[in-house]
Every structure is written in C-alpha cells, then in structure tokens.
Design a protein around this motif. Structure first.
Motif, PDB file in Angstrom:
ATOM      1  N   LEU A 107       7.038  -3.294  -7.097  1.00  0.00           N
ATOM      2  CA  LEU A 107       5.651  -4.040  -6.265  1.00  0.00           C
ATOM      3  C   LEU A 107       6.215  -5.605  -5.878  1.00  0.00           C
ATOM      4  O   LEU A 107       5.760  -5.815  -4.898  1.00  0.00           O
ATOM      5  CB  LEU A 107       4.359  -4.072  -7.294  1.00  0.00           C
ATOM      6  CG  LEU A 107       3.513  -4.724  -6.231  1.00  0.00           C
ATOM      7  CD1 LEU A 107       2.977  -3.859  -5.223  1.00  0.00           C
ATOM      8  CD2 LEU A 107       1.952  -4.288  -7.149  1.00  0.00           C
ATOM      9  N   SER A 108       6.642  -6.542  -6.387  1.00  0.00           N
ATOM     10  CA  SER A 108       6.179  -7.929  -6.728  1.00  0.00           C
ATOM     11  C   SER A 108       7.477  -7.906  -5.517  1.00  0.00           C
ATOM     12  O   SER A 108       7.221  -8.941  -4.358  1.00  0.00           O
ATOM     13  CB  SER A 108       6.903  -8.862  -7.908  1.00  0.00           C
ATOM     14  OG  SER A 108       5.730  -8.811  -8.949  1.00  0.00           O
ATOM     15  N   SER A 109       8.656  -7.354  -5.640  1.00  0.00           N
ATOM     16  CA  SER A 109       9.346  -7.951  -4.562  1.00  0.00           C
ATOM     17  C   SER A 109       9.473  -6.628  -3.446  1.00  0.00           C
ATOM     18  O   SER A 109       9.468  -7.438  -1.964  1.00  0.00           O
ATOM     19  CB  SER A 109      10.611  -7.044  -4.788  1.00  0.00           C
ATOM     20  OG  SER A 109      11.474  -7.247  -6.137  1.00  0.00           O
ATOM     21  N   SER A 110       8.237  -5.793  -3.505  1.00  0.00           N
ATOM     22  CA  SER A 110       7.866  -5.112  -2.108  1.00  0.00           C
ATOM     23  C   SER A 110       7.012  -5.711  -0.806  1.00  0.00           C
ATOM     24  O   SER A 110       6.957  -6.609  -0.079  1.00  0.00           O
ATOM     25  CB  SER A 110       7.222  -4.304  -1.947  1.00  0.00           C
ATOM     26  OG  SER A 110       8.141  -3.145  -2.772  1.00  0.00           O
ATOM     27  N   LEU A 111       6.108  -6.793  -2.147  1.00  0.00           N
ATOM     28  CA  LEU A 111       5.126  -7.718  -1.729  1.00  0.00           C
ATOM     29  C   LEU A 111       5.383  -9.133  -0.940  1.00  0.00           C
ATOM     30  O   LEU A 111       5.385  -9.563   0.210  1.00  0.00           O
ATOM     31  CB  LEU A 111       3.923  -8.418  -2.400  1.00  0.00           C
ATOM     32  CG  LEU A 111       3.452  -6.785  -2.999  1.00  0.00           C
ATOM     33  CD1 LEU A 111       2.971  -7.685  -3.876  1.00  0.00           C
ATOM     34  CD2 LEU A 111       2.042  -6.764  -1.700  1.00  0.00           C
ATOM     35  N   MET A 119       0.603  -0.881  -0.092  1.00  0.00           N
ATOM     36  CA  MET A 119      -0.044   0.012  -0.120  1.00  0.00           C
ATOM     37  C   MET A 119       0.782   1.268   0.278  1.00  0.00           C
ATOM     38  O   MET A 119       0.943   1.890  -0.847  1.00  0.00           O
ATOM     39  CB  MET A 119      -0.904   0.095   1.577  1.00  0.00           C
ATOM     40  CG  MET A 119      -2.100   1.322   0.661  1.00  0.00           C
ATOM     41  SD  MET A 119      -3.220   1.205   3.007  1.00  0.00           S
ATOM     42  CE  MET A 119      -2.368   1.673   3.773  1.00  0.00           C
ATOM     43  N   ILE A 120       2.093   1.244   1.136  1.00  0.00           N
ATOM     44  CA  ILE A 120       2.961   2.255   0.996  1.00  0.00           C
ATOM     45  C   ILE A 120       3.373   2.769  -0.723  1.00  0.00           C
ATOM     46  O   ILE A 120       3.575   3.406  -1.195  1.00  0.00           O
ATOM     47  CB  ILE A 120       3.722   2.455   1.974  1.00  0.00           C
ATOM     48  CG1 ILE A 120       2.772   1.996   3.010  1.00  0.00           C
ATOM     49  CG2 ILE A 120       5.161   2.954   1.497  1.00  0.00           C
ATOM     50  CD1 ILE A 120       4.444   2.093   4.457  1.00  0.00           C
ATOM     51  N   TYR A 121       3.694   1.892  -0.687  1.00  0.00           N
ATOM     52  CA  TYR A 121       4.442   1.441  -2.313  1.00  0.00           C
ATOM     53  C   TYR A 121       3.499   1.899  -3.439  1.00  0.00           C
ATOM     54  O   TYR A 121       3.296   3.021  -4.375  1.00  0.00           O
ATOM     55  CB  TYR A 121       4.898   0.561  -2.554  1.00  0.00           C
ATOM     56  CG  TYR A 121       5.364   0.693  -4.551  1.00  0.00           C
ATOM     57  CD1 TYR A 121       6.317   0.722  -5.329  1.00  0.00           C
ATOM     58  CD2 TYR A 121       4.454  -0.389  -5.032  1.00  0.00           C
ATOM     59  CE1 TYR A 121       7.334   0.961  -6.273  1.00  0.00           C
ATOM     60  CE2 TYR A 121       4.388  -1.005  -6.595  1.00  0.00           C
ATOM     61  CZ  TYR A 121       5.838  -0.456  -7.015  1.00  0.00           C
ATOM     62  OH  TYR A 121       6.448   0.477  -8.970  1.00  0.00           O
ATOM     63  N   ARG A 142       3.919   5.736  -5.581  1.00  0.00           N
ATOM     64  CA  ARG A 142       4.123   6.102  -7.016  1.00  0.00           C
ATOM     65  C   ARG A 142       2.731   6.924  -7.292  1.00  0.00           C
ATOM     66  O   ARG A 142       3.031   6.769  -8.776  1.00  0.00           O
ATOM     67  CB  ARG A 142       3.616   4.534  -7.364  1.00  0.00           C
ATOM     68  CG  ARG A 142       4.081   4.152  -8.748  1.00  0.00           C
ATOM     69  CD  ARG A 142       4.542   2.919  -9.323  1.00  0.00           C
ATOM     70  NE  ARG A 142       4.330   2.789 -10.613  1.00  0.00           N
ATOM     71  CZ  ARG A 142       4.172   2.161 -11.614  1.00  0.00           C
ATOM     72  NH1 ARG A 142       2.595   2.339 -11.170  1.00  0.00           N
ATOM     73  NH2 ARG A 142       4.853   2.395 -12.699  1.00  0.00           N
ATOM     74  N   GLY A 143       1.526   6.957  -6.524  1.00  0.00           N
ATOM     75  CA  GLY A 143       0.678   7.664  -7.234  1.00  0.00           C
ATOM     76  C   GLY A 143       1.286   9.094  -7.053  1.00  0.00           C
ATOM     77  O   GLY A 143       0.785   9.532  -7.733  1.00  0.00           O
TER      78      GLY A 143
END
Length: 129
Positions: A31-35, A1-3, A7-8
């Motif tokens: 995003l994949s790495s963050s998750l 969510m933070i990412y 990004r937004g």
C-alpha cells in the motif's frame, strides 16, 4: 483505492476489518509503495506534460529547465525526492529561496530546474482594467 478493493476481494472484507481494528494495515509495504508511485506519477505527469500541476496553474507558476524547456523524467524524480528532503528538514529546503541569490529551493538545485512565473494572458489583463 484499487489496491484496497483488490485486497478486499482476495482476503474478504471481514478479514480487512479485523486487520484495520488491530492496526495491522498501517505498515503495509504494498500500500505504501502504491501511494508513493501514485503521488509521484501525478506530479511527474503534469510537470512533464505542461510544466504545471492544477494548483500551479492557479498560482501561475511553472517548472522548467533553465533554458525554458520542459523537465525530463529523471528531473521529475530528483525534484520529487528533493522536495521530500526539503520538507523533512522542517521546510528549510523551501525557505532556502529567501537566502539563495538565484531564488532556488533545494529541489530546484537537485533537479536542475526552475520555478518561473507565467504572465496572465492578454484577455485577463483587459478584464482587470
């Protein structure tokens, strides 16, 4: 969510909507790495701290070393990847406990850890009677 919030703020919500409609953010490596990291640290934090995630507390099971001590970070990482391999193999690594003499799954073996049952506290045993 933070990412996604960051990004937004950087590219704008309209650009994010256009990317989402085009399906471009599905393979976002950041995003994949963050998750992945968030998922790993969730499990590893609880395994290291008390040996149990919230769900494991309900089921009264705990992860520990064969000698009864808490697992270390490398064991958490091996267990995390081992569980992924177990799942990718159609759950065979999880079902392995049915055939294993020591009732260990693949990720138990990979990480040199064990799942043990935690007995109910005496106060709960009295309530059941």
């Amino acid at each position: 969510m933070i990412y996604m919030l960051l990004r937004g703020m950087v590219i704008g919500s309209e650009a994010m909507q256009i990317e989402a409609d085009a399906g471009k953010n599905i393979g976002d490596p950041l995003l994949s790495s963050s998750l992945f990291l968030a998922t790993f640290f969730f499990f590893a934090y609880f395994w290291r701290r008390i040996g149990q995630t919230l769900g494991m507390q309900v089921w009264r099971i705990r992860i520990q070393n064969p000698d009864g001590f808490k697992v270390n970070w490398s064991q958490c990482l091996l267990r995390f990847f081992g569980a992924a391999v177990s799942a990718v193999c159609l759950g065979l690594g999880y079902l392995w406990v049915l055939w294993d003499k020591e009732k260990l799954s693949w990720h138990d073996r990979f990480s040199l850890s064990r799942v043990v049952y935690v007995p109910a506290p005496p106060s709960e045993k009295k309530k059941k009677k």
